[in-house]
Design a protein around this motif. Structure first.
Motif, PDB file in Angstrom:
ATOM      1  N   ALA A 129       0.815  -1.218   0.000  1.00 53.05           N
ATOM      2  CA  ALA A 129       0.000   0.000   0.000  1.00 53.05           C
ATOM      3  C   ALA A 129       0.847   1.266   0.000  1.00 53.05           C
ATOM      4  N   VAL A 130       2.021   1.198   0.589  1.00 50.82           N
ATOM      5  CA  VAL A 130       2.884   2.388   0.674  1.00 50.82           C
ATOM      6  C   VAL A 130       3.891   2.438  -0.482  1.00 50.82           C
ATOM      7  N   ARG A 131       3.702   1.586  -1.494  1.00 50.84           N
ATOM      8  CA  ARG A 131       4.679   1.500  -2.585  1.00 50.84           C
ATOM      9  C   ARG A 131       4.078   1.759  -3.959  1.00 50.84           C
ATOM     10  N   ALA A 132       3.017   2.544  -4.010  1.00 48.56           N
ATOM     11  CA  ALA A 132       2.419   2.891  -5.311  1.00 48.56           C
ATOM     12  C   ALA A 132       3.210   4.049  -5.912  1.00 48.56           C
ATOM     13  N   ALA A 133       4.454   3.807  -6.186  1.00 54.00           N
ATOM     14  CA  ALA A 133       5.383   4.877  -6.570  1.00 54.00           C
ATOM     15  C   ALA A 133       5.117   5.369  -7.986  1.00 54.00           C
ATOM     16  N   GLY A 134       5.220   6.682  -8.159  1.00 52.96           N
ATOM     17  CA  GLY A 134       5.195   7.281  -9.481  1.00 52.96           C
ATOM     18  C   GLY A 134       6.618   7.547  -9.946  1.00 52.96           C
ATOM     19  N   SER A 135       6.764   8.517 -10.870  1.00 56.11           N
ATOM     20  CA  SER A 135       8.106   8.816 -11.364  1.00 56.11           C
ATOM     21  C   SER A 135       8.166  10.241 -11.893  1.00 56.11           C
ATOM     22  N   VAL A 147       5.908  13.873 -15.291  1.00 48.61           N
ATOM     23  CA  VAL A 147       5.528  13.442 -13.943  1.00 48.61           C
ATOM     24  C   VAL A 147       4.432  12.393 -14.080  1.00 48.61           C
ATOM     25  N   VAL A 148       4.664  11.212 -13.522  1.00 52.66           N
ATOM     26  CA  VAL A 148       3.671  10.137 -13.564  1.00 52.66           C
ATOM     27  C   VAL A 148       3.229   9.822 -12.144  1.00 52.66           C
ATOM     28  N   VAL A 149       1.936   9.956 -11.892  1.00 53.20           N
ATOM     29  CA  VAL A 149       1.375   9.600 -10.588  1.00 53.20           C
ATOM     30  C   VAL A 149       0.395   8.452 -10.783  1.00 53.20           C
ATOM     31  N   ARG A 150       0.218   7.664  -9.734  1.00 52.62           N
ATOM     32  CA  ARG A 150      -0.708   6.529  -9.804  1.00 52.62           C
ATOM     33  C   ARG A 150      -1.899   6.808  -8.902  1.00 52.62           C
ATOM     34  N   GLN A 151      -3.095   6.648  -9.468  1.00 49.01           N
ATOM     35  CA  GLN A 151      -4.322   6.936  -8.743  1.00 49.01           C
ATOM     36  C   GLN A 151      -5.252   5.726  -8.794  1.00 49.01           C
ATOM     37  N   PRO A 152      -6.076   5.538  -7.746  1.00 49.98           N
ATOM     38  CA  PRO A 152      -6.992   4.393  -7.740  1.00 49.98           C
ATOM     39  C   PRO A 152      -7.957   4.439  -8.908  1.00 49.98           C
ATOM     40  N   VAL A 153      -8.243   3.279  -9.474  1.00 49.16           N
ATOM     41  CA  VAL A 153      -9.127   3.214 -10.637  1.00 49.16           C
ATOM     42  C   VAL A 153     -10.552   3.603 -10.276  1.00 49.16           C
ATOM     43  N   GLY A 154     -10.984   3.352  -9.021  1.00 50.59           N
ATOM     44  CA  GLY A 154     -12.334   3.737  -8.597  1.00 50.59           C
ATOM     45  C   GLY A 154     -13.108   2.563  -8.017  1.00 50.59           C
ATOM     46  N   VAL A 155     -14.423   2.578  -8.235  1.00 50.68           N
ATOM     47  CA  VAL A 155     -15.295   1.524  -7.703  1.00 50.68           C
ATOM     48  C   VAL A 155     -15.061   0.239  -8.487  1.00 50.68           C
ATOM     49  N   ASP A 478      -2.890  -3.348 -11.111  1.00 48.27           N
ATOM     50  CA  ASP A 478      -4.142  -3.588 -11.824  1.00 48.27           C
ATOM     51  C   ASP A 478      -5.292  -2.746 -11.273  1.00 48.27           C
ATOM     52  N   TYR A 479      -5.113  -2.159 -10.090  1.00 49.38           N
ATOM     53  CA  TYR A 479      -6.154  -1.312  -9.483  1.00 49.38           C
ATOM     54  C   TYR A 479      -5.754   0.169  -9.493  1.00 49.38           C
ATOM     55  N   LEU A 480      -4.720   0.503 -10.250  1.00 49.00           N
ATOM     56  CA  LEU A 480      -4.238   1.878 -10.328  1.00 49.00           C
ATOM     57  C   LEU A 480      -4.210   2.350 -11.776  1.00 49.00           C
ATOM     58  N   GLU A 481      -4.481   3.622 -11.964  1.00 46.87           N
ATOM     59  CA  GLU A 481      -4.329   4.260 -13.271  1.00 46.87           C
ATOM     60  C   GLU A 481      -3.090   5.155 -13.224  1.00 46.87           C
ATOM     61  N   SER A 482      -2.353   5.182 -14.315  1.00 51.57           N
ATOM     62  CA  SER A 482      -1.195   6.076 -14.412  1.00 51.57           C
ATOM     63  C   SER A 482      -1.633   7.397 -15.037  1.00 51.57           C
ATOM     64  N   LYS A 483      -1.374   8.494 -14.331  1.00 47.17           N
ATOM     65  CA  LYS A 483      -1.676   9.833 -14.857  1.00 47.17           C
ATOM     66  C   LYS A 483      -0.370  10.549 -15.152  1.00 47.17           C
ATOM     67  N   TYR A 484      -0.283  11.064 -16.365  1.00 53.40           N
ATOM     68  CA  TYR A 484       0.908  11.781 -16.800  1.00 53.40           C
ATOM     69  C   TYR A 484       0.645  13.287 -16.719  1.00 53.40           C
ATOM     70  N   ILE A 485       1.535  13.995 -16.035  1.00 54.45           N
ATOM     71  CA  ILE A 485       1.450  15.452 -15.922  1.00 54.45           C
ATOM     72  C   ILE A 485       2.689  16.054 -16.569  1.00 54.45           C
ATOM     73  N   ALA A 486       2.484  16.895 -17.592  1.00 54.85           N
ATOM     74  CA  ALA A 486       3.590  17.570 -18.256  1.00 54.85           C
ATOM     75  C   ALA A 486       3.743  18.951 -17.629  1.00 54.85           C
ATOM     76  N   THR A 487       4.946  19.260 -17.161  1.00 53.43           N
ATOM     77  CA  THR A 487       5.146  20.540 -16.495  1.00 53.43           C
ATOM     78  C   THR A 487       6.586  20.984 -16.618  1.00 53.43           C
ATOM     79  N   ASN A 488       6.825  22.226 -16.294  1.00 53.92           N
ATOM     80  CA  ASN A 488       8.185  22.783 -16.245  1.00 53.92           C
ATOM     81  C   ASN A 488       8.412  23.418 -14.884  1.00 53.92           C
TER      82      ASN A 488
END
Length: 489
Positions: A129-135, A147-155, A478-488
């Motif tokens: 649970a404490v290792r849902a690491a992004g990058s 920037v890649v963050v991992r978020q719960p897929v939902g219900v 399998d229960y996480l979605e990867s979200k990509y954030i482009a930023t400077n």
């Protein structure tokens, strides 16, 4: 949470189990109920609330209502709750094992093994649970950061089978909760009591109301379809037959629902002439007889190199013939009854067809008189290559043996199936073992091992045995979605 005494099962050991629906942290009755049978006798052991489409949508309401707060809870807090669930499950291991044996029929030794295995999913995902690491990386162009963050897929809708009523539930609930998802668990109607007991345990462990909902129902197709067509449901995880999996995949497509499918198997067990024969027979007993053969990982087809086939068959026959058949609740039982009449009838039909096609039963092969859904441990030799028993998942204590003459022939026979969940290889030549393991079309391979399942390892198949993986770090992804954030910056 209190419940009406008349809606609890009290078994012969005075164990009390809730038998209503568990929705939003409350026990909810239903107008209709269905019976749960003891496979050892065919007797009714409990009457369980029969969930409807309305109940299913109420469970989705509860899961959706709890989703935001649960996803926002710190990973460490979710971890501690899962760890508490593990501790409670270990403390109640004997109680849960007896309940599993009562409603499923499996021998107590197997039920105890299942509880230990099931509890480990809570412990493993408490750690994950404490290792849902992004990058964070720099784009190759240097123009921005990635920037890649991992978020719960939902219900999530979780649909589990009857053969491992505790482990198949915890293998899905554990990673879902670790990832920050909320769930509706639809257990098999043959074995709903274990799932309801887990609901009690999880509530005591601190899982908030609505995060885990349990919906027993005889109307499985209707209630699951209704949930998959609710736009708030974003994932379905199913363990069961390939036939049902195809239906759920089609329904999931309507709302493009994220899917995980752990489907049927037809596991080959290859024994080469250079194998340690004692080890191969030991492995065969584990791979075939764990849970009485009622496992998707069970060895279904035994391919043995011709020079040792007679010796292997004789040794396996002696071991299988020595197993004690009886009620799962009896301490001396090594093989309990199968789960229901349909299952034992299918096993009996497959064996009779094989015998009609020329096979020989060196032990077993005849269904005993009732009561109960029993089938004896059986070994078949001289099995026809075209026999149905080599094409279908047996799901019972039957080992059909076929001989082969070369490595390429063995691999060809093993891969000649639409399934690809697990395979087993026994050889004294490590190079051959690795070569054959790579050539086998299976998601998992037991190389000189009769047991592959491990909460820390990715479990799943290829071809028509499934999509996705359960267990290991991959199981939480399998229960996480990867979200990509482009930023400077």
């Amino acid at each position: 949470m209190p419940a009406c005494p008349q809606r609890r099962l009290t078994n012969r050991k005075e164990q009390r189990v809730e038998t209503d629906l568990f929705i939003g942290g409350k026990w909810v009755p239903a107008e209709s109920r269905f019976d749960v049978l003891d496979p050892a006798t065919g007797d009714v052991i409990a009457s369980v609330a029969d969930g409807t489409v309305a109940h299913a949508l109420a469970a989705v309401d509860a899961a959706a209502g709890a989703a935001r707060d649960w996803a926002a809870k710190p990973p460490r807090a979710r971890s501690e709750i899962l760890r508490s669930a593990y501790t409670l499950m270990v403390e109640r291991a004997e109680e849960l094992a007896k309940l599993i044996s009562l409603e499923n029929g499996k021998a107590l030794v197997d039920a105890r093994g299942e509880v230990a295995y099931a509890a480990e999913f809570f412990r493993w995902y408490a750690e994950e649970a404490v290792r849902a690491a992004g990058s964070i990386t720099t784009a190759p162009s240097g123009a921005n950061r990635i920037v890649v963050v991992r978020q719960p897929v939902g219900v999530c809708v979780l649909v589990t089978p009857w053969n491992f009523p505790a482990a198949m539930a915890t293998r899905k609930i554990g990673p879902a909760l670790a990832a920050g998802c909320t769930v509706v668990l639809k257990p098999a109607s043959d074995t709903p009591l274990t799932a309801l007991a887990l609901a009690v345990l999880l509530a005591e462990a601190g899982v908030p109301d609505g995060v885990v909902n349990v919906l027993p129902s005889r109307s499985s197709g209707q209630v699951v379809s209704a949930m998959l067509h609710d736009s708030r449901v974003r994932k379905v995880s199913f363990t069961g037959s390939t036939e049902v999996g195809r239906i759920l995949l089609a329904q999931a497509a309507d709302n493009v629902v994220n899917t995980s499918m752990e489907l049927g198997g037809n596991a080959p067990f290859l024994v080469f002439a250079d194998a340690d024969l004692d080890a191969a027979v030991d492995g065969a007993m584990i791979a075939k007889m764990r849970n009485g053969g009622e496992a998707c990982t069970a060895a279904n087809r035994f391919y043995v190199e011709a020079p040792i086939a007679g010796d292997f068959a004789a040794r396996l026959t002696a071991r299988m013939a020595g197993l004690r058949l009886g009620p799962g609740a009896d301490e001396s039982t090594q093989v309990g009854p199968l789960v229901n009449e349909d299952t034992v009838a299918k096993v009996d039909s497959l064996v009779r067809q094989a015998l009609d096609d020329g096979a020989t039963a060196t032990t077993g092969g005849t269904r005993p008189a009732g009561p109960g859904f029993y089938y004896p441990p059986t070994v078949l030799t001289a099995v026809s290559p075209g026999s149905a028993i080599l094409r279908e998942e047996i799901f019972g204590p039957v080992a059909p043996i076929v001989t082969f003459d070369s490595e390429s022939e063995a691999v060809g026979l093993a891969n000649d199936t639409e399934y690809g969940l697990v395979a087993y290889v026994y050889t004294g030549d490590l190079a051959r073992g690795l070569r054959v393991s790579e050539a086998l079309e299976a998601g998992m391979v037991g190389l000189n091992r009769g047991l592959v399942s491990d909460p820390a390892a990715p479990f799943g198949g290829v071809k028509q045995s499934g999509i996705g993986r359960e267990g290991g770090h991959e199981g939480m992804l399998d229960y996480l979605e990867s979200k990509y954030i482009a930023t400077n910056w």
